[in-house]
Design an enzyme around this catalytic site. Structure first.
Site, PDB file in Angstrom:
ATOM      1  N   SER A 159      44.748  42.258  33.259  1.00 51.00           N
ATOM      2  CA  SER A 159      43.779  43.149  32.616  1.00 51.00           C
ATOM      3  C   SER A 159      44.496  44.405  32.099  1.00 51.00           C
ATOM      4  O   SER A 159      45.409  44.305  31.279  1.00 51.00           O
ATOM      5  CB  SER A 159      42.660  43.492  33.594  1.00 51.00           C
ATOM      6  OG  SER A 159      41.604  44.150  32.940  1.00 51.00           O
ATOM      7  N   ASP A 243      35.947  34.491  32.326  1.00 46.64           N
ATOM      8  CA  ASP A 243      36.133  35.941  32.420  1.00 46.64           C
ATOM      9  C   ASP A 243      34.863  36.644  31.962  1.00 46.64           C
ATOM     10  O   ASP A 243      34.432  36.503  30.809  1.00 46.64           O
ATOM     11  CB  ASP A 243      37.318  36.364  31.553  1.00 46.64           C
ATOM     12  CG  ASP A 243      37.768  37.795  31.819  1.00 46.64           C
ATOM     13  OD1 ASP A 243      36.911  38.644  32.113  1.00 46.64           O
ATOM     14  OD2 ASP A 243      38.974  38.056  31.726  1.00 46.64           O
ATOM     15  N   HIS A 275      37.508  37.047  35.794  1.00 52.64           N
ATOM     16  CA  HIS A 275      38.406  38.146  35.451  1.00 52.64           C
ATOM     17  C   HIS A 275      39.369  38.477  36.585  1.00 52.64           C
ATOM     18  O   HIS A 275      40.576  38.620  36.370  1.00 52.64           O
ATOM     19  CB  HIS A 275      37.594  39.385  35.077  1.00 52.64           C
ATOM     20  CG  HIS A 275      38.437  40.502  34.557  1.00 52.64           C
ATOM     21  ND1 HIS A 275      39.125  40.430  33.371  1.00 52.64           N
ATOM     22  CD2 HIS A 275      38.727  41.737  35.079  1.00 52.64           C
ATOM     23  CE1 HIS A 275      39.795  41.557  33.161  1.00 52.64           C
ATOM     24  NE2 HIS A 275      39.577  42.344  34.190  1.00 52.64           N
TER      25      HIS A 275
END
Length: 318
Positions: A159, A243, A275
C-alpha cells in the site's frame, strides 16, 4: 424549477467547498494513520513476544529526525536476502510482526522494519518529503552493516509502503537488488478522487482526464505511476483482487507502465486477497511466488562456488 436548479448548483458547490476544506485540513490524517482508533501509539508487542531475534536500531534522517526500527535476524544466521519492509499507512510495525515471522520462516531472510517519522517510537510528523528521507536512512544503514549480504537487499512495500519503496528503488539502483509491491496505489491523487467522488473532476493523477486544478493542494501526492517506469531493478507485483481500499486496477496500471521499459517484471494476482491480508489469503501460492522471484533475480551465491573459483585460479596460475 429555477429555484430548484439554483439549490442544486449551490448544493454541489457546497460539497466541493467542503471537500476542498477537508482535503486541505485533514489530508495528512487520511494518508498517514500512525495510531489505530482505540489503540495507543506505543508498540503493543515486540519481536521478542514471537521469539524472534532482533535489534533495536535508532537512526537519524538527513534532516535530523530520530527514527526507530527493528532489525529482525534470522536465527540461526542464514546467507539469505535482507528485506527492507515498508508498511501500510495504518498502525505501526508491531502490527506486522506475524507477517514478518512467517516471511522469515518461508524465505529464510532477515527483515528490517522501519517506523516512519511520527509512527511508533520515531520522532517527527509524517510527510512525503520526510518519509523519503526516512527510507533512505534505513537503506544507508543496511548497506553499512557487516552481518548481511548487502548485494541482496530487497525492498518490499505494501500500500503506502509500496509508494515509499518504489521511490527508494528508483533513487538507489546500485543498492536495491529487487522490489516487491503489494496492493499499491497509482497515486494519492487518484485515491483522493476515489475517497471524495465529487472531487474527481478537479483532482487526479497523470492518467486522469480531469482539469486537476486541485492537485496543487495535495501535499503528499506519492505518484508512483510517474516513476514506476524509471525503476531498473526486477519488480514483483502482488495484487489482491478483493482489495477493498485500493482498486486492483491500480496495480495493473503500475505493471503496464513498468513493463514498457523493464522486462524483469512479474505480475501475480490472488483472487481472495484483500488489502491487508493478501499474504494470509494467498496461502502457499503467495509465498511460493515470492520465493521463485527471489530465486530468479537474486539467487544465493554458494560459498563453495566462491572457493572453487579461487582454487581454479590458483591451479591455472600454477
Amino acid at each position: 424549477m429555477v429555484s430548484f436548479l439554483k439549490a442544486l448548483v449551490y448544493g454541489a458547490g457546497g460539497l466541493v467547498v467542503v471537500g476542498m476544506v477537508a482535503l486541505v485540513t485533514f489530508q495528512e490524517r487520511l494518508v498517514y494513520v500512525p495510531v489505530l482508533p482505540g489503540l495507543a501509539r506505543a508498540y503493543p508487542i515486540t519481536p521478542a513476544r514471537l521469539r524472534l531475534d532482533y535489534e533495536d536500531v535508532f537512526l537519524r534522517a538527513a534532516d535530523g529526525v530520530r527514527l526507530h526500527a527493528w532489525f529482525v535476524k534470522h536465527s540461526p544466521p542464514k546467507p539469505g536476502p535482507t528485506v527492507l519492509f515498508f508498511q501500510e499507512n495504518a498502525g505501526n510495525i508491531a502490527h506486522r510482526l506475524e507477517f514478518v515471522r512467517i516471511m522469515m520462516q518461508r524465505l529464510q531472510c532477515n527483515v528490517f522494519m522501519l517506523s516512519y517519522r511520527g509512527y511508533g517510537e520515531s520522532d517527527g510528523h509524517p510527510s512525503q518529503h520526510g518519509i523519503i528521507m526516512d527510507a533512505q536512512a534505513a537503506l544507508d544503514h543496511l548497506t553499512q552493516r557487516k552481518d548481511i549480504d548487502t548485494s541482496r537487499i530487497v525492498v518490499f512495500g505494501r500500500s503506502l509502503g509500496g509508494a515509499v519503496g518504489a521511490m527508494l528503488a528508483r533513487n538507489n539502483s546500485d543498492k536495491v537488488s529487487a522490489l516487491i509491491l503489494e496492493n499499491t496505489f497509482t497515486s494519492i491523487l487518484d485515491m483522493a478522487a476515489i475517497m471524495f467522488p465529487f472531487l474527481k473532476w478537479f483532482i487526479g493523477g497523470s492518467g486522469s482526464k480531469s482539469p486537476k486544478v486541485l492537485n496543487c493542494i495535495v501535499r503528499s501526492p506519492w505518484s508512483t505511476i510517474d516513476i514506476i517506469d524509471k525503476i531498473e531493478q526486477p519488480i514483483l507485483f502482488l495484487s489482491g483482487l478483493q482489495d477493498e481500499l485500493v482498486p486492483p486496477s491500480h496495480m495493473q496500471m503500475l505493471y503496464a507502465k513498468a513493463i514498457e521499459n523493464n522486462r524483469d517484471c512479474r505480475f501475480v494476482d490472488f483472487p481472495n486477497g484483500t488489502h491487508m491480508d493478501t499474504w494470509f489469503n494467498g496461502g502457499e501460492r503467495y509465498w511460493r511466488t515470492i520465493q521463485l522471484f527471489l530465486d530468479q533475480y537474486i539467487p544465493e551465491i554458494k560459498e563453495c562456488n566462491l572457493n572453487c573459483e579461487v582454487d581454479d585460479k590458483d591451479d591455472a596460475a600454477g
